[in-house]
Design a protein around this motif. Structure first.
Motif, short mmCIF file in Angstrom:
data_model
loop_
_atom_site.label_atom_id
_atom_site.label_comp_id
_atom_site.label_asym_id
_atom_site.label_seq_id
_atom_site.Cartn_x
_atom_site.Cartn_y
_atom_site.Cartn_z
N GLN A 91 -27.08 35.40 31.85
CA GLN A 91 -27.41 33.98 31.64
C GLN A 91 -28.42 33.73 30.50
O GLN A 91 -28.45 32.64 29.95
N VAL A 92 -29.23 34.73 30.16
CA VAL A 92 -30.28 34.48 29.16
C VAL A 92 -29.66 34.24 27.79
O VAL A 92 -29.85 33.19 27.18
N THR A 93 -28.89 35.21 27.29
CA THR A 93 -28.30 35.00 25.96
C THR A 93 -27.05 34.13 26.04
O THR A 93 -26.63 33.57 25.02
N ALA A 94 -26.49 33.98 27.24
CA ALA A 94 -25.31 33.10 27.38
C ALA A 94 -25.69 31.63 27.14
O ALA A 94 -24.82 30.78 27.01
N GLN B 151 -39.31 38.33 23.12
CA GLN B 151 -39.50 37.19 24.01
C GLN B 151 -39.73 37.62 25.46
O GLN B 151 -40.53 37.05 26.17
N TRP B 152 -38.99 38.63 25.90
CA TRP B 152 -39.00 38.97 27.32
C TRP B 152 -39.71 40.27 27.64
O TRP B 152 -39.92 40.60 28.82
N GLY B 153 -40.04 41.05 26.59
CA GLY B 153 -40.62 42.38 26.85
C GLY B 153 -39.62 43.30 27.51
O GLY B 153 -39.99 44.27 28.18
N LEU C 17 -29.61 39.28 15.19
CA LEU C 17 -30.10 38.00 15.74
C LEU C 17 -30.65 38.06 17.16
O LEU C 17 -31.49 37.24 17.52
N PHE C 18 -30.15 38.97 17.97
CA PHE C 18 -30.49 38.88 19.40
C PHE C 18 -31.37 40.00 19.94
O PHE C 18 -32.22 39.76 20.80
N ARG C 19 -31.14 41.22 19.47
CA ARG C 19 -31.77 42.34 20.16
C ARG C 19 -33.30 42.27 20.10
O ARG C 19 -33.99 42.30 21.12
#
Ligand code: FAD
Ligand code: UDP
Length: 389
Positions: free
Chosen positions: A168-171, A157-159, A149-151
């Motif tokens: 803070q981004v995935t938090a 999204q962020w390169g 889901l995240f990697r």
């Protein structure tokens, strides 16, 4: 002679302009280099008559009663609870991860919070410090769900790999053991009934606010005079990139109208592992509009283009700090908003920040209100049933 030149007609600029004009009688020149108000929250009816968000989906949510009450002066609301699905291994699963996400992806039948918590605990990797966006997820749910889901979503999204991004981004995305599939749990979850742009127009409808659209403040001639500046654009640009460019992540939005009633079961479907776009948003879910067609937007992340996201890494934080120090020394210029304070803020946080800036300016010893509106100054509110018009 204006009291304030406000640069940017997004939330940061509109709130400061509105408060200074309506509560304190200040004369404002508000400019935006775009040809519309609302900043990235701008919405409009497209050629097919569908209300769309030009710069991607904007869902209002806040726990702040003050922010909600403040904006309620300028709009009526429509209740809306946001739901997101991710397309993983050919299945649509809820995001944030919840009990159904786990059961669907692993063909399980976990029935209680405890069972799901135990599932996570068996897989979670202990990390001595939770510093990065990888740490946040892997320390809660383990490597496999992180990968599913995240990697890849984050890389797209962020390169950058999540291990390079601040926690803070995935938090921003919680992990749940229950079946709650709402994206947000905030106390107030609403959409402006007639859209964001109408709300901004109501905010800025004041004789003391002169609006200049399609106008870069750097092109204002020498004949335009103002005492102070409130700047809400990118902070590095304001200082002519003196310490180098601060990275901002951009997106390319591809809008489409489809000849069908609805495309997808919820407003947003994320594609972590497939396609060059990150997500598809279908606006009718957000707006509640009835229409025989539907309108969607695909978001393609990009390093070039309009600045949409500050990129939270330790290096960028250090570079921003240099600009922030310079900003403090720059007299009569005040910085607010997502680009000018380089913070990954939601709309409500920008509104709160702007209201706080106004309070600070008003509290300074050399501030003289042109018009005393005592009750308003205390509460930060002046009831304005503008939306009723
Ligand atoms: P902006 O909206 O960026 O406004 C700054 C304005 O300054 C711009 O209009 C720009 O044109 C203008 N400007 C810059 N330089 C100059 C210049 N030199 N001269 C004149 N004008 C200038 N938040 C949520 O709460 N919920 C969401 O669901 C949500 N979704 C989002 C989705 C996307 C794709 C993006 C990019 C953001 C999202 N946000 C969301 C965040 C939200 O957009 C911001 O918090 C908010 O709009 C920031 O307001 P602002 O006034 O700080 O900045
Ligand atoms: N994220 C992810 N997978 C998802 C949803 C989010 O990896 O399915 C990560 C990604 O890094 C994203 C961040 O969490 O940028 C924050 O997500 P959010 O939906 O809050 O992003 P925004 O709406 O601000 O673009």
């Amino acid at each position: 002679m204006f009291d304030y030149l406000v640069v940017g007609a997004g939330f940061a600029g509109a709130v400061t302009a509105e408060r200074m004009a309506r509560c304190y009688g200040k004369k404002i020149l508000l400019v935006d280099r775009r040809n519309h108000v609302g900043g990235n929250a701008y919405d409009h009816y497209n050629d097919d008559g569908l209300l769309i968000h030009r710069y991607g989906p904007h869902i209002f949510h806040t726990n702040s009663e003050q922010v909600f009450q403040y904006l309620s002066q300028f709009t009526a609301w429509r209740s809306y609870e946001h739901r997101v699905l991710a397309c993983v291994d050919g299945k649509l699963v809820p995001v944030p991860i919840n009990r159904d996400t786990v059961n669907t992806l692993y063909n399980l039948n976990l029935r209680t919070d405890e069972e799901v918590a135990a599932f996570f605990a068996e897989r979670a990797q202990s990390r001595p410090t939770v510093r990065t966006s990888e740490d946040v997820v892997v320390s809660k749910v383990g490597w496999d769900l992180y990968q599913k889901l995240f990697r890849n979503y984050t890389r797209k999204q962020w390169g950058k790999d999540p291990s390079e991004l601040d926690a803070q981004v995935t938090a921003r995305i919680p992990v749940r053991t229950n079946r709650d599939d709402r994206y947000f749990t905030d106390r107030f979850q609403v959409m402006p009934k007639h859209g964001y742009t109408r709300m901004f127009e109501n905010m800025l409808d004041h004789p003391n606010i002169k609006l200049g659209l399609g106008c870069d403040y750097r092109d204002l001639g020498e004949n335009v005079h103002y005492r102070e500046v409130i700047y809400t654009g990118p902070i590095d640009e304001f200082f002519n990139f003196r310490f180098g460019e601060l990275p901002y992540r951009s997106l390319r939005f591809v809008h489409e109208t489809l000849a069908q009633e609805l495309l997808q079961p919820v407003a947003v479907v994320n594609y972590p592992n497939d396609h060059a776009y990150t997500r598809i948003t279908e606006f009718k879910h957000l707006t509640g509009q009835s229409h025989h067609q539907t309108s969607v937007v695909y978001e393609y992340p990009a390093s070039e283009g309009d600045p949409y996201y500050p990129v939270p890494t330790p290096e960028n934080g250090a570079l921003y700090k240099k600009y922030a120090e310079l900003a403090l020394q720059t007299k009569r210029v005040h910085f607010a908003g997502r680009l000018a304070t380089y913070r990954y803020y939601n709309m409500d946080q920008v509104v709160a920040q702007a209201l706080t800036l106004v309070k600070q300016l008003v509290a300074s010893p050399d501030f003289v209100p042109t018009k005393a509106v005592a009750a308003a100054a205390g509460s930060g509110l002046v009831p304005q049933p503008a939306f009723a018009r």
